[in-house]
Motif scaffolding. Structure first.
Motif, PDB file in Angstrom:
ATOM      1  N   VAL A  76       0.839  -1.202   0.000  1.00  0.00           N
ATOM      2  CA  VAL A  76       0.000   0.000   0.000  1.00  0.00           C
ATOM      3  C   VAL A  76       0.881   1.263   0.000  1.00  0.00           C
ATOM      4  CG1 VAL A  76      -1.607   1.339   1.432  1.00  0.00           C
ATOM      5  CG2 VAL A  76      -2.131  -1.038   0.835  1.00  0.00           C
ATOM      6  N   PRO A  77       1.950   1.315   0.821  1.00  0.00           N
ATOM      7  CA  PRO A  77       2.856   2.462   0.682  1.00  0.00           C
ATOM      8  C   PRO A  77       3.413   2.601  -0.745  1.00  0.00           C
ATOM      9  CG  PRO A  77       3.319   1.329   2.737  1.00  0.00           C
ATOM     10  CD  PRO A  77       2.291   0.490   2.012  1.00  0.00           C
ATOM     11  N   LEU A  78       3.710   1.486  -1.403  1.00  0.00           N
ATOM     12  CA  LEU A  78       4.203   1.562  -2.786  1.00  0.00           C
ATOM     13  C   LEU A  78       3.146   2.192  -3.697  1.00  0.00           C
ATOM     14  CD1 LEU A  78       6.186   0.930  -5.097  1.00  0.00           C
ATOM     15  CD2 LEU A  78       5.232  -1.388  -5.172  1.00  0.00           C
ATOM     16  N   ALA A  79       1.899   1.768  -3.527  1.00  0.00           N
ATOM     17  CA  ALA A  79       0.820   2.327  -4.347  1.00  0.00           C
ATOM     18  C   ALA A  79       0.701   3.837  -4.107  1.00  0.00           C
ATOM     19  CB  ALA A  79      -0.498   1.631  -4.017  1.00  0.00           C
ATOM     20  N   ARG A  80       0.862   4.257  -2.860  1.00  0.00           N
ATOM     21  CA  ARG A  80       0.795   5.678  -2.536  1.00  0.00           C
ATOM     22  C   ARG A  80       1.947   6.445  -3.201  1.00  0.00           C
ATOM     23  NH1 ARG A  80       3.111   8.805   0.748  1.00  0.00           N
ATOM     24  NH2 ARG A  80       4.081   7.268   2.123  1.00  0.00           N
ATOM     25  N   ILE A  81       3.136   5.852  -3.142  1.00  0.00           N
ATOM     26  CA  ILE A  81       4.325   6.472  -3.750  1.00  0.00           C
ATOM     27  C   ILE A  81       4.129   6.643  -5.259  1.00  0.00           C
ATOM     28  CG2 ILE A  81       6.747   5.996  -4.353  1.00  0.00           C
ATOM     29  CD1 ILE A  81       6.558   6.848  -1.519  1.00  0.00           C
ATOM     30  N   VAL A  82       3.600   5.611  -5.897  1.00  0.00           N
ATOM     31  CA  VAL A  82       3.428   5.656  -7.356  1.00  0.00           C
ATOM     32  C   VAL A  82       2.443   6.774  -7.723  1.00  0.00           C
ATOM     33  CG1 VAL A  82       2.521   4.383  -9.340  1.00  0.00           C
ATOM     34  CG2 VAL A  82       4.091   3.262  -7.738  1.00  0.00           C
ATOM     35  N   ALA A  83       1.419   6.948  -6.902  1.00  0.00           N
ATOM     36  CA  ALA A  83       0.451   8.026  -7.170  1.00  0.00           C
ATOM     37  C   ALA A  83       1.080   9.395  -6.926  1.00  0.00           C
ATOM     38  CB  ALA A  83      -0.783   7.848  -6.290  1.00  0.00           C
ATOM     39  N   GLU A  84       1.842   9.526  -5.844  1.00  0.00           N
ATOM     40  CA  GLU A  84       2.339  10.836  -5.431  1.00  0.00           C
ATOM     41  C   GLU A  84       3.497  11.329  -6.308  1.00  0.00           C
ATOM     42  OE1 GLU A  84       1.185  12.955  -3.249  1.00  0.00           O
ATOM     43  OE2 GLU A  84       2.844  14.384  -3.223  1.00  0.00           O
ATOM     44  N   TYR A  85       4.350  10.419  -6.738  1.00  0.00           N
ATOM     45  CA  TYR A  85       5.581  10.839  -7.417  1.00  0.00           C
ATOM     46  C   TYR A  85       5.622  10.383  -8.877  1.00  0.00           C
ATOM     47  CZ  TYR A  85       6.807  11.422  -2.528  1.00  0.00           C
ATOM     48  OH  TYR A  85       6.807  11.791  -1.209  1.00  0.00           O
ATOM     49  N   SER A  86       4.433  10.195  -9.491  1.00  0.00           N
ATOM     50  CA  SER A  86       4.418   9.614 -10.837  1.00  0.00           C
ATOM     51  C   SER A  86       5.341  10.365 -11.801  1.00  0.00           C
ATOM     52  CB  SER A  86       2.989   9.565 -11.375  1.00  0.00           C
ATOM     53  OG  SER A  86       2.438  10.855 -11.296  1.00  0.00           O
ATOM     54  N   ASN A  87       5.483  11.680 -11.645  1.00  0.00           N
ATOM     55  CA  ASN A  87       6.337  12.433 -12.571  1.00  0.00           C
ATOM     56  C   ASN A  87       7.822  12.197 -12.360  1.00  0.00           C
ATOM     57  OD1 ASN A  87       4.022  13.586 -13.569  1.00  0.00           O
ATOM     58  ND2 ASN A  87       4.114  15.311 -12.135  1.00  0.00           N
ATOM     59  N   GLN A  88       8.171  11.773 -11.144  1.00  0.00           N
ATOM     60  CA  GLN A  88       9.598  11.603 -10.853  1.00  0.00           C
ATOM     61  C   GLN A  88      10.070  10.171 -11.032  1.00  0.00           C
ATOM     62  OE1 GLN A  88      10.695  13.457  -6.962  1.00  0.00           O
ATOM     63  NE2 GLN A  88       8.623  14.241  -7.050  1.00  0.00           N
ATOM     64  N   LEU A  89       9.152   9.257 -11.248  1.00  0.00           N
ATOM     65  CA  LEU A  89       9.555   7.845 -11.311  1.00  0.00           C
ATOM     66  C   LEU A  89       9.791   7.429 -12.756  1.00  0.00           C
ATOM     67  CD1 LEU A  89       7.075   6.340  -8.698  1.00  0.00           C
ATOM     68  CD2 LEU A  89       9.439   7.102  -8.352  1.00  0.00           C
ATOM     69  N   PRO A  90      10.724   6.505 -12.984  1.00  0.00           N
ATOM     70  CA  PRO A  90      10.960   6.048 -14.354  1.00  0.00           C
ATOM     71  C   PRO A  90       9.769   5.238 -14.869  1.00  0.00           C
ATOM     72  CG  PRO A  90      12.287   4.786 -12.797  1.00  0.00           C
ATOM     73  CD  PRO A  90      11.609   5.862 -12.015  1.00  0.00           C
ATOM     74  N   ARG A  91       9.756   5.021 -16.182  1.00  0.00           N
ATOM     75  CA  ARG A  91       8.694   4.270 -16.857  1.00  0.00           C
ATOM     76  C   ARG A  91       8.423   2.926 -16.182  1.00  0.00           C
ATOM     77  NH1 ARG A  91       6.186   3.335 -21.439  1.00  0.00           N
ATOM     78  NH2 ARG A  91       6.423   1.370 -22.560  1.00  0.00           N
ATOM     79  N   TYR A  92       9.476   2.233 -15.834  1.00  0.00           N
ATOM     80  CA  TYR A  92       9.327   1.020 -15.022  1.00  0.00           C
ATOM     81  C   TYR A  92       9.935   1.333 -13.666  1.00  0.00           C
ATOM     82  CZ  TYR A  92       8.744  -0.933 -19.639  1.00  0.00           C
ATOM     83  OH  TYR A  92       8.307  -1.164 -20.907  1.00  0.00           O
ATOM     84  N   PHE A  93       9.149   1.180 -12.646  1.00  0.00           N
ATOM     85  CA  PHE A  93       9.674   1.470 -11.309  1.00  0.00           C
ATOM     86  C   PHE A  93      10.003   0.148 -10.637  1.00  0.00           C
ATOM     87  CE2 PHE A  93       8.755   3.136  -6.791  1.00  0.00           C
ATOM     88  CZ  PHE A  93      10.067   3.557  -6.637  1.00  0.00           C
ATOM     89  N   LYS A  94      11.293  -0.115 -10.485  1.00  0.00           N
ATOM     90  CA  LYS A  94      11.756  -1.372  -9.888  1.00  0.00           C
ATOM     91  C   LYS A  94      12.296  -1.046  -8.513  1.00  0.00           C
ATOM     92  CE  LYS A  94      14.042  -4.188 -12.436  1.00  0.00           C
ATOM     93  NZ  LYS A  94      15.034  -4.842 -13.337  1.00  0.00           N
ATOM     94  N   ARG A  95      11.496  -1.300  -7.500  1.00  0.00           N
ATOM     95  CA  ARG A  95      11.972  -0.937  -6.168  1.00  0.00           C
ATOM     96  C   ARG A  95      12.021  -2.166  -5.259  1.00  0.00           C
ATOM     97  NH1 ARG A  95       8.711  -3.107  -3.402  1.00  0.00           N
ATOM     98  NH2 ARG A  95       7.046  -2.339  -2.080  1.00  0.00           N
ATOM     99  N   TYR A  96      12.958  -2.110  -4.309  1.00  0.00           N
ATOM    100  CA  TYR A  96      12.882  -3.056  -3.198  1.00  0.00           C
ATOM    101  C   TYR A  96      12.687  -2.252  -1.927  1.00  0.00           C
ATOM    102  CZ  TYR A  96      17.843  -2.133  -2.085  1.00  0.00           C
ATOM    103  OH  TYR A  96      19.033  -1.538  -1.747  1.00  0.00           O
ATOM    104  N   HIS A  97      12.136  -2.897  -0.936  1.00  0.00           N
ATOM    105  CA  HIS A  97      11.861  -2.229   0.328  1.00  0.00           C
ATOM    106  C   HIS A  97      11.995  -3.286   1.424  1.00  0.00           C
ATOM    107  CE1 HIS A  97       9.039   0.887   2.494  1.00  0.00           C
ATOM    108  NE2 HIS A  97      10.167   0.688   3.123  1.00  0.00           N
TER     109      HIS A  97
END
Lengths: 464, 464
Positions: A105-126
């Motif tokens: 859910v935090p990832l989903a929030r991040i994708v919504a909030e920072y969509s302009n700053q994230l690359p086309r494919y967002f490959k994250r680990y947490h």
């Protein structure tokens, strides 16, 4: 009661369901996390970190009703809390935040909030702790780590292959090899296969999720148990029996299992498409670390309703419970963005992996981070020279403890042994005059005299 | 409102006072934490970790009344919460846990709970977030990291020397050198010096802590401000003036300052003992990294009332605010154990250090952990060979991303640039036939053909 203060017992255990980690625990956990992190990074994933607290609104309604009850709520403060408390409040009115329940859910929030700053494919680990107000039990904690790996933005099955390979490589580097007793299996299925199997065995469309919940319990309650549960959830005898009979005949070997599924599901659109995707995943992992571990398991359901495509779970043969799991969930990440965003991920269960590694003795004897050398404390005359020695050795990269008090040497050696420090150095008046240091091996008890300038090299040679 | 769902804006910012860390933020933070951890370990310290939540009882009453109000309270659950809510409850009755406010109270709890398992001297570091429900402001967060280093169990001033040296070495390794504009000062004082100065200037014993609070504000409100505050706290004009006049004449240079203090405090038992201890600390740091940074500052008070001996604070010249601080606190660690346990520690302020490093450009250009190579996605025929290449390169330790979809190459290169990946590899039909890989330098735009077997070596040479 007066007079009892001096014998009062404070409660100093950690809070229920959470754990304190003493140095050796932390170093062992860190050893595993370092391997996970290195492998995740080698697959091109980058780290993300989010606050432990999220808005209560962000958390509620995402994990089902049961999940909502497991969220630790953080109370409002000051006047806001006073107002909330004044008027027969509910648990959700006194709180404005909650501790994160997972890292998705935090990832989903991040994708919504920072969509302009994230690359086309967002490959994250947490890799971080999550919190659930569950009843604590052996192996079940209220604060525990998740090690998540997700790719957001692609529907390619190469993503599944990468994620499975990364998970497999982590376990291999931790010492799990093969698929037998000392290794692990990656059980692989597809939500569409399950849906197809229900279609062709006559489970009504409206009861599919009921049936999924029942099938998901196969590991815990066995075939008979699942059949009973299917019946109790309104699926009739014919469909229940057909569903269980069918999956019981699936071949073990991967290619055979895929052919079998293809044949059975030829008349189900859902099923046929899913089999094609599964075949694709299997082909794409063929040259990677996951290849030897994959087993097609048409029973695997995974409880979470948000999965939409391939699903997988790590199984340690001879041990119950899973070491990690994941799948494709194309509708969840977009929930705060009001759009559909494909995603696929994997979460390693750190606590379980640690437990099994302990049972199997998979931790290295020496853990990075432990002190390697104790500089003893002789007397005030030689202290300055000893401090200089400590500093010089640290500059060469050695981990050096310095005993703080001028105690008797036996006590200093015992302290070193308690802390697992293998070597003690003595630099007293005699050594200073001779330009040497006495190096004492605390395991053998032997000691030797080494020229002051050579001590670092000498120690380094001995420690490797 | 009906019809508005599709345009509803969810609040996706992090919770007030907390921050999301995108990959580059995490890698920069991790770079600093890795240096801190390596240096702390080189001084023989070992890691400790404790739960984010503590019992509310454990936290309350430890930080003063103001501190109690800043503790995030975690609500009780289920029937217990219902019972608490039923009857005009207070904020402390609806909660049974709180988020940790610092890492010192958890340390005190650990020392009480595990006394039998801990070595005679417990040297632990703890790098972790803490939580305070403070009003958020520039540079002030509700979730922020502390990087604590403490030695429990010794009164030796060697402990102070080790702690100061470790702190200084961290900052030096991060790129802070000297004591001028680009470096840092370790301001050093002693609670006994402050007490002595008050004695000899006529501040009444009962008003010492009042006076301390006022003197502690010197940085913020200046000499006039402190004098006003001393007066308003009941210290008379003569004593106030004497106290401020006296400290204003203290010499800058360390040895001179110590001599000056020795002279002034010769008639105060507290003061004389403190000066001896300070001299001891200065002597013991003389050959270590802290030596060039120490400045005796008879004004330094440190707000926390629990300090009992030497106190210190990191100051970045030309910048306000502190980069870390600590001191000896011999009465705090024993609070859960009902005995006196000497302790001395230091906490680096990660957030402030990061801020200054950013301003001064002290981060390395390339951060460990970022992907180094992108394998492009050509077509389905060559995908298997590309996956094999990715796996082979990862096995050599390279961090390799693999573009998931067979997109046009311009788009794939743009993705690599967005992610700061310096090199892209092309392995299509022609390359496969020729046994080569095309290596494209995304900075210069140049590309060259490299034999398949040599790619890893070629990349490694280029990346260094």
């Amino acid at each position: 009661m007066p007079g009892e203060t001096s014998v009062a017992r404070f409660q100093t255990k950690p809070i229920s369901g959470a754990r304190d980690f003493l140095p050796l625990d932390v170093l062992r956990r860190q050893y595993v996390i370092d391997v996970i992190e290195r492998v995740y990074q080698s697959y091109g994933f980058e780290p993300l970190d989010t606050p432990v607290m999220e808005r209560l609104d962000t958390l509620l309604g995402k994990y089902g009703e049961e999940g909502d009850q497991l969220i630790f709520r953080v109370a409002k403060r000051g006047a806001k809390l006073q107002r909330a408390l004044a008027d027969a409040p509910t648990q959700d009115e006194i709180a404005d935040a909650g501790l994160r329940y997972d890292l998705t859910v935090p990832l989903a929030r991040i994708v919504a909030e920072y969509s302009n700053q994230l690359p086309r494919y967002f490959k994250r680990y947490h890799i971080a702790p999550v919190y659930r107000a569950d009843r604590p039990a052996k192996g079940r904690f209220r604060e525990f780590y998740q090690c998540d790996l997700d790719v957001v933005g692609s529907s390619s099955k190469l993503v599944e292959a990468e994620v499975l390979n990364a998970g497999a490589q982590v376990l291999q580097e931790l010492g799990f090899h093969g698929r037998d007793a000392s290794g692990f299996l990656l059980r692989l299925n597809h939500r569409g296969v399950l849906r197809g199997l229900m279609e062709i065995t006559g489970v009504p469309a409206g009861l599919e999720s009921e049936a999924l919940v029942a099938v998901d319990k196969l590991d815990k309650i066995g075939l008979d148990g699942v059949e009973k549960e299917l019946r109790s959830r309104g699926i009739d005898q014919t469909a229940s029996t057909a569903l269980l009979d069918l999956t019981a005949t699936a071949p073990e070997e991967t290619d055979a299992a895929l052919c079998w599924l293809e044949e059975k599901l030829v008349n189900s659109d859902n099923g046929a498409q899913a089999v094609t995707e599964l075949k694709n995943v299997v082909t794409l992992t063929q040259t990677g670390p996951a290849a030897d571990h994959i087993r097609i398991d048409p029973y695997l359901a995974r409880g979470l309703s948000y999965y939409t495509g391939p699903i997988y779970e790590i199984e340690f043969p001879t041990l119950s419970g899973s070491g990690g799991a994941g799948g494709r969930y194309d509708d969840l990440i977009g929930m705060f963005s009001n759009r559909s965003i494909p995603a696929c991920g994997f979460s390693l269960g750190l606590e379980r992996i640690l437990l099994i590694m302990e049972e199997r003795g998979l931790f290295p004897q020496k853990l990075a981070g432990q002190p390697q050398v104790l500089i003893t404390n002789f007397d005030s005359e030689t202290l300055a020279a000893n401090i200089e020695l400590a500093h010089a050795l640290r500059q060469t990269g050695l981990r050096v403890d310095h005993y703080p008090d001028p105690d008797n040497l036996g006590r200093q050696f015992r302290y070193a042994e308690e802390r697992n420090i293998p070597v003690a150095l003595l630099l007293g008046g005699n050594e200073l005059a001779a330009g040497t240091v006495t190096v004492k091996d605390l395991t053998s008890g032997e000691q030797e005299s080494v020229a002051h300038a050579d001590v670092a090299d000498h120690l380094r040679a001995g420690l490797h």
